[in-house]
Scaffold this active site. Structure first.
Site, PDB file in Angstrom:
ATOM      1  N   THR A 168       0.840  -1.194   0.000  1.00  0.00           N
ATOM      2  CA  THR A 168       0.000   0.000   0.000  1.00  0.00           C
ATOM      3  C   THR A 168       0.881   1.252   0.000  1.00  0.00           C
ATOM      4  O   THR A 168       1.945   1.255   0.597  1.00  0.00           O
ATOM      5  CB  THR A 168      -0.942   0.040   1.237  1.00  0.00           C
ATOM      6  N   ARG A 196     -13.447  -8.134  -0.652  1.00  0.00           N
ATOM      7  CA  ARG A 196     -12.843  -7.582   0.577  1.00  0.00           C
ATOM      8  C   ARG A 196     -12.402  -6.136   0.340  1.00  0.00           C
ATOM      9  O   ARG A 196     -11.746  -5.830  -0.649  1.00  0.00           O
ATOM     10  CB  ARG A 196     -11.650  -8.453   0.994  1.00  0.00           C
ATOM     11  N   GLY A 198     -10.351  -2.950   2.242  1.00  0.00           N
ATOM     12  CA  GLY A 198      -9.487  -2.634   3.381  1.00  0.00           C
ATOM     13  C   GLY A 198      -9.733  -1.226   3.913  1.00  0.00           C
ATOM     14  O   GLY A 198     -10.776  -0.615   3.658  1.00  0.00           O
ATOM     15  N   ASP A 199      -8.750  -0.723   4.621  1.00  0.00           N
ATOM     16  CA  ASP A 199      -8.883   0.601   5.242  1.00  0.00           C
ATOM     17  C   ASP A 199      -8.597   1.757   4.284  1.00  0.00           C
ATOM     18  O   ASP A 199      -8.997   2.891   4.532  1.00  0.00           O
ATOM     19  CB  ASP A 199      -7.941   0.716   6.446  1.00  0.00           C
ATOM     20  N   THR A 219      -0.785   2.072   6.531  1.00  0.00           N
ATOM     21  CA  THR A 219      -0.547   0.881   5.723  1.00  0.00           C
ATOM     22  C   THR A 219      -0.496  -0.297   6.687  1.00  0.00           C
ATOM     23  O   THR A 219      -0.288  -0.123   7.883  1.00  0.00           O
ATOM     24  CB  THR A 219       0.772   0.966   4.925  1.00  0.00           C
ATOM     25  N   GLY A 220      -0.653  -1.488   6.146  1.00  0.00           N
ATOM     26  CA  GLY A 220      -0.630  -2.667   7.005  1.00  0.00           C
ATOM     27  C   GLY A 220      -1.970  -3.369   6.966  1.00  0.00           C
ATOM     28  O   GLY A 220      -2.696  -3.300   5.972  1.00  0.00           O
ATOM     29  N   GLY A 222      -5.342  -3.669   7.105  1.00  0.00           N
ATOM     30  CA  GLY A 222      -6.388  -2.663   7.058  1.00  0.00           C
ATOM     31  C   GLY A 222      -7.574  -2.941   7.955  1.00  0.00           C
ATOM     32  O   GLY A 222      -8.234  -2.017   8.440  1.00  0.00           O
TER      33      GLY A 222
END
Ligand code: GLY
Length: 324
Positions: A168, A196, A198-199, A219-220, A222
């Site tokens: 990301t 799906r 994510g954040d 990042t990571g 989410g």
């Protein structure tokens, strides 16, 4: 006038800084910096040639936020358009009252505004990596049947994202007028369950900017930033008067203290209204980029570490830090 970005933003930092130097806005700088990463075939976590979902489909998420107006735009599950950040920006600029468009609707919007579409979003090399990954865990799987109605639940649990730590991209820029803009773009977890999100396209989770207080982008993993509302939390901690480092630490502690089975690595970058900046990570060695327009080159800076033990399966831990 300066920019901070996740370390994979090196691909776009030059374009972004030139944009600020030549009078472009923080929003322009963020968009231009991220576009360069989205088009870069060697980054498999963002834009073109990202690792696909479990069915081999590439679905992109992105968001952008204007800290002056608090306007924002986002797309999720976007297919066939490499520059998700630009489509997100157009959601902000043209699609009001909407903030987030997903799936077929996001694609329809991208077509309607004439966004650049690419026929082929994955190289043969990445298709082969996807196939090998699935075959390694499920040697008897019939990939053709999976795309119909095959059972995917087990597969998604076992598949791991090889680049989830570094994946990301995010950029936060502050322009001549003092306006802050933040943007995030991702192809999400490799081999994710279809649909799906994510954040990254969730304003308040992976991305938030407010000129009055500051900005944060994540990042990571989410799912954790969604559950903790991380980007908005950090900005709210600034609003409540915490110094930047304390606000960042608190946001990371909120993530660390989440309960449940699915706990993983998280990183964030943040700036405050006074021009301070910082990066945090739960994985040692993760860095972020900083460049002021007066600097000839960017600096790669260490992030402060807050350990997040993986696989914490209990209830949320008691709060260990409180707002002073
Ligand atoms: N942080 C990016 C994602 O989880 O999709």
């Amino acid at each position: 006038m300066f920019i901070i970005a996740s370390s994979n933003g090196v691909i776009g930092i030059d374009d972004a800084i030139q944009t600020l130097k030549s009078g472009g806005s923080a929003l322009d700088a963020v968009e231009i910096g991220i576009r360069a990463v989205e088009a870069h075939p060697a980054d498999h976590t963002v834009g073109y040639n990202g690792y696909p979902d479990i069915l081999g489909e590439l679905e992109l998420d992105a968001s952008i936020m204007d800290g002056r107006t608090l306007k924002s735009g986002a797309v999720a599950l976007l297919r066939g358009f490499p520059y998700a950040i630009s489509v997100a920006r157009q959601v902000m600029e043209r699609a009001l009252p909407h903030v987030l468009l997903a799936g077929a609707g996001a694609g329809r919007f991208a077509r309607e505004i004439g966004a650049e579409a690419w026929q082929e979003m994955l190289t043969a090399e990445v298709r082969e990596i996807w196939r090998e990954r699935l075959m390694a865990s499920y040697p008897t799987a019939d990939l053709a049947k999976l795309t119909e109605d095959g059972p995917l639940l087990d597969m998604v649990r076992l598949a791991t994202d090889p680049e989830r730590v570094a994946g990301t991209v995010n950029f936060i820029a502050r322009d001549r007028q003092g306006t802050i803009a933040s943007g995030v773009s991702t192809s999400g977890w490799a081999w994710k369950y279809p649909g799906r999100i994510g954040d990254s396209p969730i304003i308040g989770a992976g991305n938030y900017a407010d000129n009055r207080y500051g900005a944060c982008a994540c990042t990571g993993m989410g799912e954790m930033a969604i559950r903790a509302g991380t980007a908005r939390s950090l900005t709210l901690y600034l609003q409540l008067g915490m110094p930047l480092a304390a606000a960042g630490r608190q946001a990371m502690c909120d993530l660390r203290d989440l309960g449940g089975d699915f706990i993983g690595g998280m990183n964030l970058i943040a700036m405050d209204a006074a021009g301070g900046h910082i990066g945090f990570t739960s994985r040692r060695g993760s860095r972020y980029i900083y460049q002021h327009v007066d600097m000839a080159d960017y600096q790669m800076l260490e992030r402060e570490v807050v350990d997040i033990p993986e696989r914490w399966a209990g209830a949320p831990r008691p709060v260990r830090q409180v707002i002073p």
